[in-house]
Design an enzyme around this catalytic site. Structure first.
Site, PDB file in Angstrom:
ATOM      1  CE  LYS A   1       7.684  16.149   8.094  1.00 23.05           C
ATOM      2  NZ  LYS A   1       8.742  17.078   8.749  1.00 23.05           N
TER       3      LYS A   1
HETATM    4  N1  GLU Z   1      11.823  16.589   6.619  1.00 24.71           N
HETATM    5  C1  GLU Z   1      12.659  17.531   7.106  1.00 24.71           C
HETATM    6  C2  GLU Z   1      12.415  18.047   8.492  1.00 24.71           C
HETATM    7  O1  GLU Z   1      11.547  17.560   8.951  1.00 24.71           O
HETATM    8  C3  GLU Z   1      13.166  18.671   6.058  1.00 24.71           C
HETATM    9  C4  GLU Z   1      12.007  19.261   5.433  1.00 24.71           C
HETATM   10  C5  GLU Z   1      12.277  20.338   4.228  1.00 24.71           C
HETATM   11  O2  GLU Z   1      13.520  20.368   3.793  1.00 24.71           O
HETATM   12  O3  GLU Z   1      11.375  20.913   3.767  1.00 24.71           O
HETATM   13  O4  GLU Z   1      12.845  19.255   8.662  1.00 24.71           O
END
Ligand code: GLU
Length: 427
Positions: free
Chosen positions: A117
């Site tokens: 993240k």
């Molecule tokens: N931000 C989204 C999540 O928390 C998508 C992450 C992604 O597609 O890599 O799952």
């Protein structure tokens, strides 16, 4: 337990530290699995943490410094995957928690990814479009030491958009001298995005919600829904659930909430928000606060905003039979225990919002192959993945007679542990 003060949506709520909560959830699963102590130590810490301070030229000619992070929790099953969020309350501990949750989410959906993240401490609503572009490009450049199609693939998260993903793709591509679409997902279709990606988190939540309602005997045409958070996940989940016959009685965003027991027309609320910047003031609705929305007498509650909204202090007041976590980490472990005692079913984030990363995986595969699929093909594949993830998790929870979150963690942690065991500890 470290308690920090977080500001959410006009109300100040005491929340526990998201990273400590994530580690506690992992510890509970590791304990039940009887995981070897060595493996526990490996999996409960992030693999890599990058913290960057970077300058951005603002419209007034001055340079402002920003701070951001990219955390890779685990790479055991493949490249790291996870979004980037822009929010004034971003912290290293929050990004660590979100990265760990991505590891479990990818494992539950059985995607060949680890978890990561990113986040920048910024209120993007206070920046101009030009400032946001310069901030995004500079942040992309700062984290370029970590990201790449075979290493770590960012995507949108809270307050980040397909346009920003296009800037990240362009920034990385300029440095390479050729287009690298697979470095990021959630892009616009014109630069290698996938059909169906924008709606995927909300669609996945709806699919899982339908499955859960079937298990619990909730009939959509007689069921009411409240949605906290009306961004990409919340607004699309609300619209798709309305399409399945549910009555959406309350929704909210960062400025406040609205309710109407007879039901809100979701498409009209989306249009109102596009016009005015908020759901607040939607004609024919009554105001409701973000915190009061959580306690409304509804069948289904969808927290689709930020972490730690359902805590020990309000879990006793929740009236929904089913909670679908479209947000990451909206329920704290203390709240989980109270909800379980009260017989309220929580479909956890790592299942309920896995639709986004699942179609991100499809986007990455399409980019690498330079061969693109129709939207109905994407949606059909998404449905298969979500139904399987839900059923695997549900069955695991029933088998051990534990809440669905713990069932999901048993599936996820054992998959990641298997990968780690078979690879062995280097060197
Ligand atoms: N931000 C989204 C999540 O928390 C998508 C992450 C992604 O597609 O890599 O799952």
């Amino acid at each position: 337990m470290a308690v920090v003060e977080t500001t959410f949506i006009g109300a100040s709520v005491a929340t526990e530290n998201a990273w400590h909560n994530a580690q506690q959830q992992f510890d509970d699963a590791a304990e039940l699995l009887g995981l070897e102590p060595d493996l526990r130590d490996v999996l409960r810490e992030p693999k890599r943490e990058l913290s960057v301070h970077f300058p951005v030229k603002m419209d007034n000619g001055h340079v402002q410094m920003f701070q951001g992070y990219r955390v890779q929790h685990n790479l055991g099953r493949g490249p790291a995957k996870g979004g980037i969020r822009y929010h004034q309350d971003v912290s290293l501990d929050e990004v660590r928690a979100l990265a760990m949750w991505m590891t479990w989410k990818c494992a539950i959906a059985d995607l060949p990814f680890g978890g990561a993240k990113g986040g920048v401490i910024v209120d993007p609503h206070k920046l101009s479009a030009g400032e946001l572009e310069r901030l995004t490009r500079r942040f992309a450049s700062e984290i370029s030491v970590l990201i790449g199609p075979e290493k770590d693939i960012p995507a949108p998260d809270v307050n980040t958009t397909p346009q920003m993903m296009a800037w990240i793709m362009d920034t990385i591509s300029m440095a390479k001298g050729y287009s690298v679409p697979a470095v990021v997902t959630g892009k616009p279709l014109s630069v290698g995005g996938s059909a169906g990606r924008n709606a995927a988190t909300g669609r996945g939540c709806m699919i899982v919600g339908m499955e859960a309602c079937r298990k619990l005997g909730i009939e959509p045409s007689r069921a009411t829904v409240a949605v906290q958070g009306f961004g990409n996940a919340g607004s699309i989940a609300a619209g798709l659930m309305q399409g399945k016959g549910f009555t959406i009685v309350a929704v909210s965003d960062s400025r406040g909430g609205i309710q109407n027991r007879a039901g809100l027309d979701v498409a009209a609320v989306i249009a109102h928000k596009q016009r005015t910047g908020s759901v607040v003031g939607f004609p024919g609705s009554e105001p409701v606060s973000n915190m009061a929305l959580l306690e409304l007498p509804v069948d289904v509650l969808i927290p689709a905003a930020l972490e730690s909204q359902i805590t020990a202090s309000n879990a006793g007041e929740i009236k929904a039979k089913l909670i679908l976590e479209a947000a990451n980490g909206p329920t704290t472990p203390d709240a989980d225990a109270i909800l379980a005692k009260r017989g309220i079913t929580v479909i956890p984030d790592v299942v309920a919002n896995a639709g986004g990363v699942t179609v991100s995986y499809f986007e990455w595969v399409q980019d690498i192959q330079s061969f693109f699929w129709e939207e109905d093909e994407v949606n059909a594949k998404l449905e298969r993945v979500m139904v399987k993830a839900f059923n695997t998790t549900w069955d695991m929870a029933k088998k051990h007679n534990v809440p669905v979150r713990l069932g999901a963690y048993l599936v996820a942690v054992s998959r990641v542990a298997d990968a780690t065991r078979v690879r062995g500890i280097y060197p």
